[in-house]
Design a protein around this motif. Structure first.
Motif, PDB file in Angstrom:
ATOM      1  N   GLU A 108      86.330 -28.506 -33.725  1.00  0.00           N
ATOM      2  CA  GLU A 108      84.964 -28.947 -33.996  1.00  0.00           C
ATOM      3  C   GLU A 108      84.866 -30.474 -33.934  1.00  0.00           C
ATOM      4  OE1 GLU A 108      83.543 -27.225 -37.632  1.00  0.00           O
ATOM      5  OE2 GLU A 108      83.484 -25.257 -36.668  1.00  0.00           O
ATOM      6  N   PHE A 109      85.866 -31.123 -34.546  1.00  0.00           N
ATOM      7  CA  PHE A 109      85.861 -32.576 -34.534  1.00  0.00           C
ATOM      8  C   PHE A 109      85.940 -33.113 -33.109  1.00  0.00           C
ATOM      9  CE2 PHE A 109      88.308 -36.483 -34.291  1.00  0.00           C
ATOM     10  CZ  PHE A 109      87.482 -37.327 -35.021  1.00  0.00           C
ATOM     11  N   LEU A 110      86.892 -32.578 -32.338  1.00  0.00           N
ATOM     12  CA  LEU A 110      87.086 -33.063 -30.963  1.00  0.00           C
ATOM     13  C   LEU A 110      85.833 -32.840 -30.125  1.00  0.00           C
ATOM     14  CD1 LEU A 110      90.706 -32.055 -29.957  1.00  0.00           C
ATOM     15  CD2 LEU A 110      89.730 -34.337 -30.074  1.00  0.00           C
ATOM     16  N   THR A 111      85.256 -31.654 -30.252  1.00  0.00           N
ATOM     17  CA  THR A 111      84.095 -31.344 -29.412  1.00  0.00           C
ATOM     18  C   THR A 111      82.912 -32.238 -29.766  1.00  0.00           C
ATOM     19  OG1 THR A 111      84.884 -29.080 -29.500  1.00  0.00           O
ATOM     20  CG2 THR A 111      82.787 -29.441 -28.447  1.00  0.00           C
ATOM     21  N   SER A 112      82.769 -32.525 -31.062  1.00  0.00           N
ATOM     22  CA  SER A 112      81.633 -33.393 -31.383  1.00  0.00           C
ATOM     23  C   SER A 112      81.952 -34.830 -30.979  1.00  0.00           C
ATOM     24  CB  SER A 112      81.243 -33.258 -32.854  1.00  0.00           C
ATOM     25  OG  SER A 112      81.761 -34.306 -33.594  1.00  0.00           O
ATOM     26  N   TRP A 113      83.246 -35.182 -30.966  1.00  0.00           N
ATOM     27  CA  TRP A 113      83.651 -36.518 -30.508  1.00  0.00           C
ATOM     28  C   TRP A 113      83.440 -36.666 -29.004  1.00  0.00           C
ATOM     29  CZ3 TRP A 113      88.342 -37.904 -27.726  1.00  0.00           C
ATOM     30  CH2 TRP A 113      88.553 -39.294 -27.682  1.00  0.00           C
ATOM     31  N   GLU A 114      83.518 -35.548 -28.273  1.00  0.00           N
ATOM     32  CA  GLU A 114      83.287 -35.586 -26.825  1.00  0.00           C
ATOM     33  C   GLU A 114      81.846 -35.973 -26.509  1.00  0.00           C
ATOM     34  OE1 GLU A 114      86.535 -32.075 -25.963  1.00  0.00           O
ATOM     35  OE2 GLU A 114      84.470 -31.740 -25.410  1.00  0.00           O
ATOM     36  N   ASN A 115      80.974 -35.866 -27.532  1.00  0.00           N
ATOM     37  CA  ASN A 115      79.611 -36.391 -27.427  1.00  0.00           C
ATOM     38  C   ASN A 115      78.809 -35.733 -26.311  1.00  0.00           C
ATOM     39  OD1 ASN A 115      77.514 -38.001 -28.225  1.00  0.00           O
ATOM     40  ND2 ASN A 115      78.225 -39.819 -27.131  1.00  0.00           N
ATOM     41  N   HIS A 116      78.642 -34.400 -26.430  1.00  0.00           N
ATOM     42  CA  HIS A 116      77.836 -33.687 -25.438  1.00  0.00           C
ATOM     43  C   HIS A 116      76.354 -33.905 -25.706  1.00  0.00           C
ATOM     44  CE1 HIS A 116      81.221 -31.551 -23.678  1.00  0.00           C
ATOM     45  NE2 HIS A 116      81.716 -31.508 -24.890  1.00  0.00           N
ATOM     46  N   ARG A 117      75.608 -34.003 -24.647  1.00  0.00           N
ATOM     47  CA  ARG A 117      74.188 -34.271 -24.806  1.00  0.00           C
ATOM     48  C   ARG A 117      73.449 -33.036 -25.306  1.00  0.00           C
ATOM     49  NH1 ARG A 117      69.695 -33.559 -21.925  1.00  0.00           N
ATOM     50  NH2 ARG A 117      67.988 -34.798 -22.721  1.00  0.00           N
ATOM     51  N   LEU A 118      73.841 -31.860 -24.799  1.00  0.00           N
ATOM     52  CA  LEU A 118      73.092 -30.653 -25.128  1.00  0.00           C
ATOM     53  C   LEU A 118      73.850 -29.797 -26.124  1.00  0.00           C
ATOM     54  CD1 LEU A 118      71.941 -29.676 -21.579  1.00  0.00           C
ATOM     55  CD2 LEU A 118      70.613 -30.778 -23.368  1.00  0.00           C
ATOM     56  N   GLU A 119      73.105 -29.141 -26.994  1.00  0.00           N
ATOM     57  CA  GLU A 119      73.703 -28.227 -27.951  1.00  0.00           C
ATOM     58  C   GLU A 119      74.488 -27.134 -27.215  1.00  0.00           C
ATOM     59  OE1 GLU A 119      73.655 -28.561 -31.211  1.00  0.00           O
ATOM     60  OE2 GLU A 119      74.722 -26.691 -31.594  1.00  0.00           O
ATOM     61  N   GLN A 127      84.229 -37.094 -19.685  1.00  0.00           N
ATOM     62  CA  GLN A 127      85.286 -36.431 -18.918  1.00  0.00           C
ATOM     63  C   GLN A 127      86.661 -36.943 -19.341  1.00  0.00           C
ATOM     64  OE1 GLN A 127      84.793 -34.050 -16.589  1.00  0.00           O
ATOM     65  NE2 GLN A 127      82.586 -34.065 -16.856  1.00  0.00           N
ATOM     66  N   LEU A 128      86.749 -38.277 -19.502  1.00  0.00           N
ATOM     67  CA  LEU A 128      88.030 -38.862 -19.908  1.00  0.00           C
ATOM     68  C   LEU A 128      88.456 -38.299 -21.255  1.00  0.00           C
ATOM     69  CD1 LEU A 128      87.830 -42.634 -18.928  1.00  0.00           C
ATOM     70  CD2 LEU A 128      89.231 -40.832 -17.926  1.00  0.00           C
ATOM     71  N   ARG A 129      87.524 -38.252 -22.200  1.00  0.00           N
ATOM     72  CA  ARG A 129      87.864 -37.724 -23.519  1.00  0.00           C
ATOM     73  C   ARG A 129      88.317 -36.273 -23.431  1.00  0.00           C
ATOM     74  NH1 ARG A 129      83.476 -40.182 -27.876  1.00  0.00           N
ATOM     75  NH2 ARG A 129      84.191 -42.324 -27.681  1.00  0.00           N
ATOM     76  N   ILE A 130      87.623 -35.495 -22.576  1.00  0.00           N
ATOM     77  CA  ILE A 130      87.981 -34.077 -22.459  1.00  0.00           C
ATOM     78  C   ILE A 130      89.378 -33.927 -21.869  1.00  0.00           C
ATOM     79  CG2 ILE A 130      87.440 -31.936 -21.226  1.00  0.00           C
ATOM     80  CD1 ILE A 130      84.495 -32.629 -21.489  1.00  0.00           C
ATOM     81  N   TYR A 131      89.614 -34.632 -20.734  1.00  0.00           N
ATOM     82  CA  TYR A 131      90.864 -34.372 -20.022  1.00  0.00           C
ATOM     83  C   TYR A 131      92.063 -35.119 -20.596  1.00  0.00           C
ATOM     84  CZ  TYR A 131      88.225 -31.739 -16.656  1.00  0.00           C
ATOM     85  OH  TYR A 131      87.436 -30.789 -16.071  1.00  0.00           O
ATOM     86  N   LEU A 132      91.812 -36.278 -21.219  1.00  0.00           N
ATOM     87  CA  LEU A 132      92.957 -37.055 -21.705  1.00  0.00           C
ATOM     88  C   LEU A 132      93.277 -36.783 -23.170  1.00  0.00           C
ATOM     89  CD1 LEU A 132      92.526 -40.487 -19.944  1.00  0.00           C
ATOM     90  CD2 LEU A 132      93.851 -38.496 -19.265  1.00  0.00           C
ATOM     91  N   VAL A 133      92.327 -36.300 -23.940  1.00  0.00           N
ATOM     92  CA  VAL A 133      92.603 -36.052 -25.358  1.00  0.00           C
ATOM     93  C   VAL A 133      92.496 -34.571 -25.709  1.00  0.00           C
ATOM     94  CG1 VAL A 133      91.959 -36.626 -27.710  1.00  0.00           C
ATOM     95  CG2 VAL A 133      91.783 -38.359 -25.919  1.00  0.00           C
ATOM     96  N   SER A 134      91.334 -33.987 -25.442  1.00  0.00           N
ATOM     97  CA  SER A 134      91.125 -32.604 -25.882  1.00  0.00           C
ATOM     98  C   SER A 134      92.086 -31.638 -25.197  1.00  0.00           C
ATOM     99  CB  SER A 134      89.687 -32.179 -25.598  1.00  0.00           C
ATOM    100  OG  SER A 134      88.787 -32.964 -26.311  1.00  0.00           O
ATOM    101  N   LEU A 135      92.182 -31.754 -23.874  1.00  0.00           N
ATOM    102  CA  LEU A 135      93.011 -30.806 -23.133  1.00  0.00           C
ATOM    103  C   LEU A 135      94.471 -30.858 -23.581  1.00  0.00           C
ATOM    104  CD1 LEU A 135      92.804 -28.668 -20.873  1.00  0.00           C
ATOM    105  CD2 LEU A 135      93.447 -30.454 -19.275  1.00  0.00           C
ATOM    106  N   PRO A 136      95.105 -32.072 -23.632  1.00  0.00           N
ATOM    107  CA  PRO A 136      96.483 -32.118 -24.121  1.00  0.00           C
ATOM    108  C   PRO A 136      96.626 -31.574 -25.538  1.00  0.00           C
ATOM    109  CG  PRO A 136      95.884 -34.192 -23.113  1.00  0.00           C
ATOM    110  CD  PRO A 136      94.642 -33.383 -23.193  1.00  0.00           C
ATOM    111  N   PHE A 137      95.644 -31.872 -26.387  1.00  0.00           N
ATOM    112  CA  PHE A 137      95.715 -31.386 -27.762  1.00  0.00           C
ATOM    113  C   PHE A 137      95.721 -29.858 -27.795  1.00  0.00           C
ATOM    114  CE2 PHE A 137      93.501 -29.805 -31.520  1.00  0.00           C
ATOM    115  CZ  PHE A 137      94.339 -30.279 -32.517  1.00  0.00           C
ATOM    116  N   VAL A 138      94.814 -29.252 -27.019  1.00  0.00           N
ATOM    117  CA  VAL A 138      94.756 -27.788 -26.989  1.00  0.00           C
ATOM    118  C   VAL A 138      96.072 -27.214 -26.484  1.00  0.00           C
ATOM    119  CG1 VAL A 138      93.612 -25.822 -25.896  1.00  0.00           C
ATOM    120  CG2 VAL A 138      92.256 -27.701 -26.764  1.00  0.00           C
ATOM    121  N   CYS A 139      96.609 -27.822 -25.424  1.00  0.00           N
ATOM    122  CA  CYS A 139      97.877 -27.329 -24.872  1.00  0.00           C
ATOM    123  C   CYS A 139      98.987 -27.413 -25.922  1.00  0.00           C
ATOM    124  CB  CYS A 139      98.268 -28.134 -23.634  1.00  0.00           C
ATOM    125  SG  CYS A 139      97.183 -27.804 -22.241  1.00  0.00           S
TER     126      CYS A 139
END
Lengths: 549, 549
Positions: free
Chosen positions: B271-282, B200-212
């Motif tokens: 792609e890099f960010l999403t794989s870095w977010e380390n989701h358990r399921l495909e 969650q931290l990776r999603i909200y603190l890195v991915s979300l700001p990057f997308v914005c």
């Protein structure tokens, strides 16, 4: 007179809590015997048909005075600020009522920040609307977050109680459900079946038009009221006399009476229609009934406020009506709902005690006395009215929050005492209700969420209409409206994203539910494998037998 | 050169379809042996680590020419209007791809009424905006209904395939998922664990700001483009020469190139960010990736149209850009996506055939030939781009439907051929993909629904801006805007009520799912009862033993 008490007969039954059945007097001895056998160890549902046929007059569980005393001590008798003993309430009254008190407590706590933030707005009479924008925005996001967080808390609570995964669908149909006898394709049990398309037809072709018609006529009555009001004011200003000043109150009084009558008639009609829709499950019945009554009550309560806000555009009158409605309804409710019945009942209590002591000193007096007393207590008709009260309160607080920020503070104050008066009502005024399991507050969650969406729209509109904001756009009113609409859309989008991002169940509950599902699917797999193995074995044996001779 | 074909080695494996593994040339013989043992009877997931470490170059299933021929015959080779053989597609390509073709077909059929209704608007050039209001309203309700009905159809389909109740949560984690080894609390299996709060931290603190940030810079680039455009037009009008008329095209070309570069860079980053977010399921990985890329693509495609519509307010230019964008993108896509690769590949096919025939007449030529050919085919990267195309098409059709009602007709025409070119692509251009199960179209459903909500807003705004509607309110523009806003809110409310009233799964599927759940819970109950009984028995036996001596 139909008063026969079989309380002492069922005393030895396996029921906990003790259940009292009041029988019609002309019931034969063998019927009584048969009844006793049927009821002992059974749910109350089996008895309901006897209730409608008039053989049984009422069935209710007796209060357990010892447990009740204990519960009261931790709950409300000592007035201190502390959490309610929700688990004990659940133990005594069941999940549905415990969830109501849980929600009431949660909602009160959730309102505190809004109330605290609203106080300075009221005290310093900030007429700077920038600040109201901040307040309203905070309020809107807050209302979204608290409703989402409640879902999580509720899931935790009902998981602990074991009712979260309760599958209503697998339960017995509600009493009154009728149809052709057949096999339920889910559980494989025999029960009445009623095709769902027929129910849909009844809902959409009869109930829905009826509700719309009622809503329209309610609006129509409101318009007549405003016309009468204007006419009375006109008359009063043309010829000022004592008579005309009394006449000023007449429209309000007539309106209040008409609304009350309409409310009652509508409630009966809604109950009749919903039971005619023939829902299989009690929860579906409740949800449809609640939705019908809710829409009508919403309109009756708020239509006049909407009219004042957006047609008359009189903010002072709005603030005044809001305050009057909120405070009078709160005081009125608390008195009529619990304090008055409690007082009346206490008086009767003394009477009955004297009578019983005078007449029946020889038999088990305390139990007999308790039965006579509780037989006369009111019947608790479910949590509907309590939730409705909270729902309307939420409306007063959120719909016009930027006009009257003090509403939240009043709501908090009311709810702090409401907890106690509701507890008093449950423990001392009503017969003990049968305990009902439930997994959540059901359709009320939806109702509160809808209210918070509507409040985004109303608050944005109110802020846009304020003269201070209008002064910022002296040239073009159109620009102002466009900006307000844009802000509103942004807030609504934020609201939906928030609701989407906050998951409904805490992670650990999700994991546990997944585990249950996994295990049960695995168990099914094993069961089927076993069956296949057994069949194979049998085939083999039979094959062996055939081969042997 | 790294070309070692172990196709013939794995020929005898238990895989259906036949899977080809291309190994690096310097792999030792024993590694090969070990690999063969690992792969036979195993899923491809186990091999992925070897892929990343460079030992295995690629793994893909071979086409089954016989089955493919049969499929093609019923699918696209004879151009007749008929339903696609969805079940056969699923049998050959798996559920995910079958669902895409199912959705494409459904969506095309669903667009036909809109296209038919849109034709007279185009042909008779009705400039009467009342009629456009009717068209837009129809369109909006239609889009809600078709999306809800699709959910039901999709549930029926995947129930038939047995993937509807597929519990992704119980599956093995996706390759690349890492964490501390532990016990999965749901399935009880040993696997890496990664705390969800970190994700969650990776999603909200890195991915979300990057997308914005990316969205903002994309808007910024668009604004520069419009500035350049204006500057070029200015220059051209001041000094009309051949040079300046060429200069007119420069901004568009630069913008197109910059957008393309940004798109590609963003895709890699996502792609890099999403794989870095380390989701358990495909599926979770896919959903997060799709969401990221989708938002960016939406902005790139529609931001300029929004700018033209609501800032420049030039309806003619909007209609023109819309038509150009829609038609060119459709033609371009069909050519680049399938026809061109098909042609290129056919050329190579002939070359390879000649070579193989010349060199290797002695071994099993057809299989070797097939392997060499398919090795060079492109890899199908999933349904993302196909869905994206449909999504953008849906945007062109619905966002500005009242300005360009012909869009739906073009979309229908395109999709009728798209089915065939996509089928060609799947069967003849790409390597056969590994079959993936799926229960629904996942996050795309959400994307289409969001688009249809946005389209309510844009259509209402467009109708409100039209000069004909403006002429109805010559005095007050504010009234007009208020009425438009009211209509928009009513439409949105209707939309949500519709979405709520239409249940996501057909009734008979609901019943069957309930039955499965009921049976599995019953099985779990029985299993637990059995266990208790056995424990009791054992206790009793032990008790007996203790008592005996």
């Amino acid at each position: 007179m139909k008063v026969t008490l079989s309380a002492l007969d069922t005393h030895e039954s396996s029921f906990t809590p003790l259940v009292v059945i009041e029988l019609a007097q002309d019931v034969k001895e063998e019927t009584k015997e048969w009844l006793k056998n049927r009821i002992i160890g059974r749910k109350k549902d089996g008895v309901r048909r006897l209730l409608t046929s008039g053989i049984v007059i009422q069935v209710f569980p007796l209060h357990d005075n010892e447990a009740l005393k204990k519960l009261e001590d931790t709950w409300y008798t000592r007035f201190t600020l502390k959490y309610q003993p929700i688990d004990s309430i659940r133990g005594y009254f069941g999940e549905t009522i415990a969830l109501y008190f849980g929600f009431l407590e949660y909602f009160t706590f959730a309102l505190i920040p809004v109330a605290v933030l609203g106080l300075p707005y009221y005290l310093f009479v900030w007429e700077n609307y920038d600040k109201y924008v901040v307040f309203a925005s905070f309020n809107l996001i807050w209302s979204t977050v608290i409703l989402e967080v409640w879902k999580r808390g509720c899931a935790s609570m009902t998981y602990r109680w074991g009712t979260l995964v309760m599958k209503r669908q697998f339960e017995e149909p509600r009493p009154g459900y009728h149809g052709v006898l057949g096999i339920n394709s889910v559980t494989g049990r025999e029960e009445p079946l009623y095709p769902s398309y027929k129910r849909q037809l009844r809902i959409y072709l009869v109930s829905l038009p009826f509700v719309c018609l009622c809503l329209y006529s309610s609006l129509f009555v409101m318009m007549i009221y405003f016309d009468m009001e204007a006419w009375a004011l006109d008359l009063h200003e043309n010829s000022r006399s004592e008579w005309t000043s009394i006449l000023l109150y007449v429209p309000s009084i007539i309106y209040a009476i008409v609304i009350e009558i309409m409310n009652r008639l509508y409630r009966y009609a809604a109950e009749f229609l919903t039971s005619w829709e023939n829902h299989r499950l009690e929860s579906a019945y409740q949800n449809h009934l609640i939705l019908k009554v809710l829409v009508f009550n919403f309109l009756n309560c708020f239509a006049s406020l909407f009219y004042i806000a957006f047609v008359l555009r009189d903010m002072k009158l709005l603030r005044q009506s809001l305050a009057t409605l909120l405070i009078t309804s709160q005081i009125f409710n608390q008195i009529v709902e619990s304090l008055l019945p409690y007082w009346l009942q206490k008086k009767q209590h003394v009477k009955v005690k004297k009578k019983v002591q005078a007449l029946k000193a020889d038999i088990d007096a305390t139990l007999y006395e308790q039965v006579v007393l509780e037989k006369e207590m009111g019947t608790y008709l479910g949590t509907f009215d309590d939730y409705l009260e909270l729902f309307l309160q939420f409306g007063y607080v959120s719909l016009f929050s930027c006009v009257y920020p003090l509403a939240a503070a009043f709501a908090v104050l009311n709810n702090l005492t409401e907890v106690n008066s509701d507890a008093l009502k449950m423990c001392r005024v009503f017969k003990r209700p049968f305990s009902e399991p439930s997994a959540s507050i059901g359709v009320w969650q939806l109702a509160f969420e809808t209210m918070s969406v509507i409040s985004v729209v109303t608050n944005c509109a109110l802020i846009g209409m304020s003269p201070q904001v209008n002064a910022l756009f002296p040239e073009s009113k159109a620009d102002l409206i466009l900006i307000v609409a844009a802000v509103e859309h942004a807030l609504l989008a934020l609201k939906f994203i928030l609701a989407f991002a906050i998951s409904d169940k805490p992670r650990h509950i999700q994991m546990k539910l997944a585990r249950l599902e996994f295990e049960s699917l695995e168990a099914l797999k094993q069961q089927q494998m076993q069956r296949v193995a057994e069949n194979l074995k049998e085939d083999w044996r039979e094959g062996g037998k055939e081969a042997a001779p």
